[in-house]
Design a protein around this motif. Structure first.
Motif, PDB file in Angstrom:
ATOM      1  N   PHE A  20       0.326  -5.090   9.368  1.00  0.00           N
ATOM      2  CA  PHE A  20       1.126  -4.104   8.647  1.00  0.00           C
ATOM      3  C   PHE A  20       2.534  -3.976   9.207  1.00  0.00           C
ATOM      4  O   PHE A  20       2.757  -4.097  10.414  1.00  0.00           O
ATOM      5  N   GLY A  21       3.462  -3.693   8.308  1.00  0.00           N
ATOM      6  CA  GLY A  21       4.820  -3.367   8.699  1.00  0.00           C
ATOM      7  C   GLY A  21       4.948  -1.902   9.048  1.00  0.00           C
ATOM      8  O   GLY A  21       3.979  -1.137   8.936  1.00  0.00           O
ATOM      9  N   LEU A  65       3.732   1.004   2.613  1.00  0.00           N
ATOM     10  CA  LEU A  65       3.423   0.039   3.666  1.00  0.00           C
ATOM     11  C   LEU A  65       3.252  -1.354   3.074  1.00  0.00           C
ATOM     12  O   LEU A  65       2.609  -1.517   2.043  1.00  0.00           O
ATOM     13  N   TYR A  85       0.853  -1.179   0.000  1.00  0.00           N
ATOM     14  CA  TYR A  85       0.000   0.000   0.000  1.00  0.00           C
ATOM     15  C   TYR A  85       0.896   1.239   0.000  1.00  0.00           C
ATOM     16  O   TYR A  85       2.068   1.170   0.380  1.00  0.00           O
ATOM     17  N   GLY A 100       6.592   0.445   7.522  1.00  0.00           N
ATOM     18  CA  GLY A 100       6.612   1.342   6.373  1.00  0.00           C
ATOM     19  C   GLY A 100       8.007   1.813   5.999  1.00  0.00           C
ATOM     20  O   GLY A 100       8.939   1.786   6.807  1.00  0.00           O
TER      21      GLY A 100
END
Lengths: 115, 109
Positions: free
Chosen positions: A106-107, A91, A35, A109
């Motif tokens: 999620f990581g 992301l 993303y 970023g």
């Protein structure tokens, strides 16, 4: 256990250069997502991998963007000939299966700045 | 294509007050998520809502889902400064998440 990791955490580059962003998903997660979060566009989907194949690339904004995933694990997002409008936080997320049944994680970023 | 609308975009609240953030989505979705994002940080999952009438609560936050109205709400009760952050809703659509615009919440004394 380890979560999603991304590298580098920050990247500053000059317009026209190529960049590679890396994502290490949670071990065993078959699905991987990229993303982009930018001021003007909010949070946008870029591409989705199931295993090593990408059934949905619909969010890639131009042919300068490409991504691959090898060994069903690590993924690399490549931006060629970067432009200032590519500046954003990228992301990565992973899940253990289809989103209809599994949560996405999620990581931290990668913040990309194109000068 | 699924679209997600979230409002308000910005919310300035006094500590102790209650307020609701609204999330509308345009077509059927299997899951509705609420995330929190602190400045310079990634997304922290708050709630996952799966079915019509689902309600989940964690501390001063409560999320609900009305699939018939395609509406989810995030209710804040007796706000405290620690809740200051940006909140996103997101709906699943063909194996990806479609995000709302986010609501930047600022809680002041």
């Amino acid at each position: 256990g380890a979560g999603v990791s991304q590298s580098p955490s920050n990247k500053v580059t000059e317009k026209g250069k190529d960049v590679e962003l890396r994502c290490d998903p949670i071990s065993g997660h078959t699905a991987l997502y990229w993303y982009r979060q930018s001021l003007g566009q909010g949070l946008e989907f870029l591409i989705y991998f199931q295993g090593n194949s990408a059934p949905d690339k619909s969010g890639l904004p131009s042919d300068r963007f490409s991504a691959e995933r090898t060994g069903g694990s690590v993924s690399t997002l490549t931006i060629q000939r970067t432009q200032q409008e590519d500046s954003a936080v990228y992301l990565c997320a992973s899940s253990s299966g289809a989103l209809s049944y599994n949560e996405q994680f999620f990581g931290p970023g990668t913040r990309l700045t194109v000068l | 294509e699924l679209k997600v609308e979230q409002n308000p975009l910005f919310l300035s609240m006094q500590e102790g007050k209650n307020y609701t953030i609204y999330c509308n989505y345009s077509t059927t979705s299997d899951r509705l998520y609420w995330y929190r994002q602190d400045p310079g940080k990634s997304l922290e999952s708050l709630f996952v809502l799966l079915s019509n009438g689902a309600v989940k609560q964690e501390g001063r936050l409560m999320a609900s889902l009305d699939t018939k109205a395609r509406l989810s709400t995030l209710h804040i009760t007796a706000a405290v400064h620690d809740l200051s952050a940006t909140y996103f809703c997101a709906a699943t659509y063909t194996d990806k998440l479609i995000f709302g615009t986010g609501t930047r919440l600022q809680v002041f004394p």
